[in-house]
Design a protein around this motif. Structure first.
Motif, PDB file in Angstrom:
ATOM      1  N   LEU A  65      -5.119  -3.282  13.980  1.00 25.66           N
ATOM      2  CA  LEU A  65      -6.469  -3.835  14.036  1.00 25.66           C
ATOM      3  C   LEU A  65      -7.045  -3.669  15.439  1.00 25.66           C
ATOM      4  N   ILE A  73       3.666   0.798   2.851  1.00 28.67           N
ATOM      5  CA  ILE A  73       3.411  -0.174   3.920  1.00 28.67           C
ATOM      6  C   ILE A  73       2.931  -1.489   3.319  1.00 28.67           C
ATOM      7  N   PHE A  88      -9.751   3.741  10.331  1.00 32.24           N
ATOM      8  CA  PHE A  88     -10.105   3.305   8.980  1.00 32.24           C
ATOM      9  C   PHE A  88     -10.989   2.069   9.048  1.00 32.24           C
ATOM     10  N   TYR A 132       0.835  -1.179   0.000  1.00 31.59           N
ATOM     11  CA  TYR A 132       0.000   0.000   0.000  1.00 31.59           C
ATOM     12  C   TYR A 132       0.886   1.251   0.000  1.00 31.59           C
ATOM     13  N   LEU A 144      -7.571  -5.722   1.260  1.00 33.27           N
ATOM     14  CA  LEU A 144      -8.550  -4.864   1.915  1.00 33.27           C
ATOM     15  C   LEU A 144      -8.773  -3.608   1.076  1.00 33.27           C
ATOM     16  N   GLN A 176      -4.922   4.170  13.409  1.00 30.88           N
ATOM     17  CA  GLN A 176      -3.581   4.556  12.992  1.00 30.88           C
ATOM     18  C   GLN A 176      -3.172   5.853  13.684  1.00 30.88           C
ATOM     19  N   PHE A 193      -9.979   0.136   1.745  1.00 26.80           N
ATOM     20  CA  PHE A 193     -10.125   1.008   2.901  1.00 26.80           C
ATOM     21  C   PHE A 193     -11.051   2.177   2.627  1.00 26.80           C
ATOM     22  N   ASP A 208     -12.880  -6.519  14.408  1.00 31.18           N
ATOM     23  CA  ASP A 208     -13.358  -6.915  13.085  1.00 31.18           C
ATOM     24  C   ASP A 208     -14.666  -7.681  13.224  1.00 31.18           C
ATOM     25  N   TYR A 249      -9.324  -0.355  11.716  1.00 34.03           N
ATOM     26  CA  TYR A 249      -7.947  -0.107  12.103  1.00 34.03           C
ATOM     27  C   TYR A 249      -7.818   1.274  12.725  1.00 34.03           C
ATOM     28  N   LYS A 279       2.585   5.873  12.220  1.00 32.58           N
ATOM     29  CA  LYS A 279       2.677   4.463  12.597  1.00 32.58           C
ATOM     30  C   LYS A 279       1.803   3.596  11.710  1.00 32.58           C
ATOM     31  N   ARG A 280       1.949   2.316  11.855  1.00 35.08           N
ATOM     32  CA  ARG A 280       1.161   1.409  11.048  1.00 35.08           C
ATOM     33  C   ARG A 280      -0.263   1.293  11.572  1.00 35.08           C
ATOM     34  N   PRO A 281      -1.188   0.930  10.700  1.00 41.53           N
ATOM     35  CA  PRO A 281      -2.556   0.679  11.175  1.00 41.53           C
ATOM     36  C   PRO A 281      -2.579  -0.544  12.085  1.00 41.53           C
TER      37      PRO A 281
END
Lengths: 117, 112
Positions: free
Chosen positions: B46, A93, B89, A36, B100, B38, B102, B49, B36, B42-44
């Motif tokens: 989880l 990412i 997200f 991504y 996915l 974020q 988003f 779900d 998610y 930084k990264r998303p």
């Protein structure tokens, strides 16, 4: 839990340089990984789906010759941004799923912030 | 292909109040809907779900509801805290090796 390792975390380089980003699944195998790109204050946009042992599937508008993807093993996918230019500056990412079937969560790497001067 | 719409784009709430974020999806084949969180740079991550065979799922202060008929799902955060401030997200996909899709994200600010 499932861990996806991505590096480098930060790259600053001159225009025209090629940059390789690695994405590893540390404790599981992933025949498929996803790449991504995220521009500031925007959502994650899928660039390509990386398939182990075969060619990647690119999304519309993503140049496959510019963004080279190699998925040579079940735990490693690489994205190479060739001849990078300032407009390629972004947060890249990767993600991977623990299992290929069923609805398992995707786990993301920490991302790579690429800055092209 | 799948298209996910997310609203609102920004949301400010007072600490202790509830926050609700809504998403709609277009592909009736989608059957997995993660959310998610974020934080900046930084990264998303989880946070919760839900799968299409379930209408609601709760995990402490966070809950998600799914309406398959209307093709929309929502995130509910109760008793919000300043550390809940982040971009959230929603996403949708169907089983298999599919990526996915988003939503555009919601910037939540919890004001102390």
């Amino acid at each position: 839990g499932a861990v996806v390792s991505q590096h480098p975390s930060r790259v600053i380089c001159k225009s025209g340089t090629s940059v390789k980003i690695e994405c590893r699944s540390l404790d599981f195998q992933a025949t498929t990984m996803f790449w991504y790109r995220q521009f500031p204050k925007q959502s994650l946009m899928l660039m390509a789906t990386s398939n182990e042992g075969s060619k990647a599937t690119y999304e519309q508008g993503v140049e496959k010759d510019k963004f080279l993807i190699n998925h040579a093993s079940l735990t490693l996918s690489t994205l190479t941004v060739t001849s990078a230019h300032p407009e390629d500056s972004s947060f890249y990412i990767c993600s991977a799923r623990v299992q290929e079937s069923g609805n398992q969560p995707q786990h993301f790497g920490d991302g790579t912030r690429l800055s092209i001067l | 292909g799948e298209n996910v719409e997310q609203h609102p784009s920004t949301l400010s709430v007072q600490e202790g109040d509830s926050a609700v974020i809504k998403c709609t999806y277009s592909d009736s084949a989608s059957n997995y809907f993660p959310w998610y969180k974020q934080e900046l740079g930084k990264r998303p991550q989880l946070i919760i779900d839900i799968r299409s065979n379930v209408g609601e799922k709760k995990d402490q202060r966070i809950a998600v509801t799914l309406n398959k008929t209307a093709k929309h799902f929502s995130l509910h955060i109760t008793e919000t805290q300043p550390e809940d401030s982040a971009v959230y997200f929603c996403a949708a996909t169907y089983s298999g090796n599919t990526p996915l899709v988003f939503g555009k994200g919601t910037r939540l600010s919890v004001i102390a």
